[in-house]
Design a protein around this motif. Structure first.
Motif, PDB file in Angstrom:
ATOM      1  N   ASN A  88      82.172-139.812 -47.659  1.00  0.00           N
ATOM      2  CA  ASN A  88      82.684-141.163 -47.381  1.00  0.00           C
ATOM      3  C   ASN A  88      81.954-142.268 -48.143  1.00  0.00           C
ATOM      4  OD1 ASN A  88      84.377-139.925 -45.587  1.00  0.00           O
ATOM      5  ND2 ASN A  88      83.289-140.581 -43.746  1.00  0.00           N
ATOM      6  N   CYS A  91      88.098-142.245 -45.597  1.00  0.00           N
ATOM      7  CA  CYS A  91      87.163-142.407 -44.478  1.00  0.00           C
ATOM      8  C   CYS A  91      87.786-141.978 -43.164  1.00  0.00           C
ATOM      9  CB  CYS A  91      86.706-143.858 -44.397  1.00  0.00           C
ATOM     10  SG  CYS A  91      85.544-144.286 -45.703  1.00  0.00           S
ATOM     11  N   CYS A 149      86.308-147.273 -46.343  1.00  0.00           N
ATOM     12  CA  CYS A 149      84.876-147.115 -46.098  1.00  0.00           C
ATOM     13  C   CYS A 149      84.183-148.473 -46.186  1.00  0.00           C
ATOM     14  CB  CYS A 149      84.255-146.166 -47.113  1.00  0.00           C
ATOM     15  SG  CYS A 149      84.846-144.466 -46.972  1.00  0.00           S
TER      16      CYS A 149
END
Length: 529
Positions: free
Chosen positions: A108, A95, A114
């Motif tokens: 992501n 991420c 994330c």
């Protein structure tokens, strides 16, 4: 874009243009080593320096997300290609950036760090607990950012704001989302009465006026009297006052604004011109104001006093008898809490509880038997003052012990007892008082429990009783829970603790605010918006 086909060429996986595989040593049956990382072969397999595309990752990932082909170069011997360089192969999703690292067509979606899937939305609300879906308030939506590590702002939500005074009925709105409509901003917090006009200050800083308007004292730009309240062209107001035929206001920045009659300079504008709408004068930093018949007073934030207007009796306290068209400092006064203005005299209350008077003393309204005083003198026989009020030619003071003291003219019983008095004396049979007010020739008081008492001239029912003048204070029926009172020439106003305004007495100019109806000795609610 180049089209590639995936082929197994020898032991190395290549993705090349659709042209077949370079020869290998198995094809040519020779030994010989190839270049490092390249494809070996002792025979010519390619033209030295030729560049070909290559990709060693899964075919279904190529050109998806971050994945892309690289290139390889034919070695100088022409018998093999260099290693594939510049290609981007699938890697674990992260991420850190808005990139599809694992080349699966999603960004992501499940990488380390994330917290959400980019582009997905969720319900949100940033208001106080218990206010969502109450009144105007409702939730909105928030969208996961490209980094998948958080959501963006809450879009479309409505959270509580300060209550605004709307029109009643279907148009009213609950802006602070507490389940009540117009409960705060529509409350009135101050009242003032001129000779035949009335003012009320609403909590939202607006001023409303009604009654006689022959000198534009209502501030609506006209000279037409109004039997019901109209809004004055001013906002941001924190305090109001009324003279006989002029009006004053303090705005939230401490500036003084004025409108109405100005034949003696009582507006302080530097001229004698009436003002049909509010106008600022050259006076700021003010915390209290008062209007007399033809003069005005103000208390500065630091406790000093200013005065302007008519001065034939020394009511400005400036040491002379010259009227002033602009505010002039009353240099001998300091540490003031409040000022009040009568017909041609003035009172001032100091922080130490002493009361000071100046101006006309024909009836002993500034205390004692002295003649007119052009500079302030202390009212004798009075201490522990907590509030003051002035009628036309008489004075009132509320002491800290809850008793009311009066002195001056008593032709109509406005002192609350029989006989004239140049020295303050207590109003009989009245205790537990928390607020006082005065009309031209009548007086009012509020007891701690919120009841209202009146005495003095009752020609129009302004003391709330039947018959003529009353020398004894009596309770006014039909009203309770009162916080403040004041009076005009022949009418009275009361502000209840619930923020409503009530009126009784004369109504020949619409000063009760109930239309052009008759006078009444019974309190009626003013139909303020």
């Amino acid at each position: 874009m180049l089209s590639y086909s995936r082929m197994f060429c020898g032991l190395v996986l290549l993705t090349l243009p659709l042209m077949g595989c370079p020869p290998t040593e198995r094809d040519y049956g020779t030994g010989g080593g190839g270049g490092a990382g390249g494809q070996g072969g002792g025979n010519v397999t390619c033209s030295p320096g030729v560049i070909e595309p290559c990709y060693t990752g899964p075919a279904d990932k190529l050109d998806t997300g971050a994945c892309k082909a690289g290139s390889m170069v034919c070695n100088p011997e022409g018998n093999g290609f260099s290693a594939c360089t510049g290609e981007v192969l699938p890697s674990p999703e992260t991420c850190d950036t808005p990139v599809d690292d694992d080349c699966d067509g999603q960004v992501n979606e499940d990488g380390e760090g994330c917290s959400c899937t980019p582009g997905t939305t969720a319900a949100c609300y940033g208001g106080a607990l218990g206010t969502e879906n109450v009144g105007n308030c409702h939730g909105g939506t928030t969208t996961c950012n490209e980094q998948a590590n958080g959501y963006g702002p809450c879009v479309g939500q409505v959270i509580p704001t300060d209550e605004v005074c709307n029109a009643p009925g279907a148009l009213a709105q609950d802006e602070d989302c507490d389940g009540e409509v117009n409960e705060g901003a529509c409350k009135y917090i101050a009242i003032a009465a001129g000779e035949y006009h009335s003012l009320a200050l609403r909590a939202d800083g607006t001023v409303w006026a009604w009654g006689r308007n022959n000198y534009a004292q209502l501030g609506d730009g006209t000279n037409q009297s109004k039997g019901t309240p109209i809004r004055v062209d001013i906002d941001g107001v924190v305090a109001i006052a009324a003279g006989h035929n002029h009006s004053l206001a303090i705005k939230d920045d401490g500036a003084v604004w004025v409108w109405g009659r100005n034949d003696y300079g009582q507006l302080g504008t530097g001229n004698y011109q009436d003002q049909t709408k509010p106008k600022a004068i050259n006076l700021a930093g003010v915390k209290s104001i008062a209007g007399g018949t033809n003069h005005s007073l103000a208390v500065w934030m630091l406790g000093g006093a200013y005065a302007w207007g008519q001065n034939y009796s020394g009511q400005l306290g400036t040491g002379d008898y010259q009227e002033s068209l602009t505010p002039k400092s009353v240099t001998s006064l300091a540490d003031l809490l409040a000022v009040e203005a009568g017909e041609s005299f003035s009172l001032a209350l100091r922080k130490d509880g002493t009361v000071w008077g100046f101006g006309n003393n024909n009836y002993g309204q500034i205390g004692g038997n002295a003649s007119n005083m052009e500079t302030p003198v202390q009212v004798q026989g009075l201490n522990q003052g907590a509030a003051i009020a002035t009628g036309e030619q008489f004075s009132l003071a509320l002491r800290a012990d809850g008793t009311v003291w009066s002195w001056g003219d008593n032709n109509y019983g406005q002192l609350g007892r029989f006989g004239q008095s140049q020295i303050p004396a207590a109003v009989e049979n009245l205790t537990g008082v928390v607020a006082i007010g005065a009309g031209t020739q009548h007086a009012l008081a509020v007891q701690v429990q919120g009841t209202v008492w009146g005495w003095g001239n009752n020609g129009y029912g302004q003391t709330g009783s039947q018959g003529g003048s009353s020398y004894d204070a009596h309770e006014i029926a039909g009203i309770d829970q009162v916080a403040a009172v004041t009076g005009g020439r022949d009418h009275s106003l009361a502000l209840r603790k619930d923020g409503t305004v009530w009126a009784w007495g004369g109504n020949n100019s619409g000063q009760l605010g109930i239309g052009n109806g008759p006078s009444t000795n019974k309190p009626v609610q003013v139909p303020l918006p």
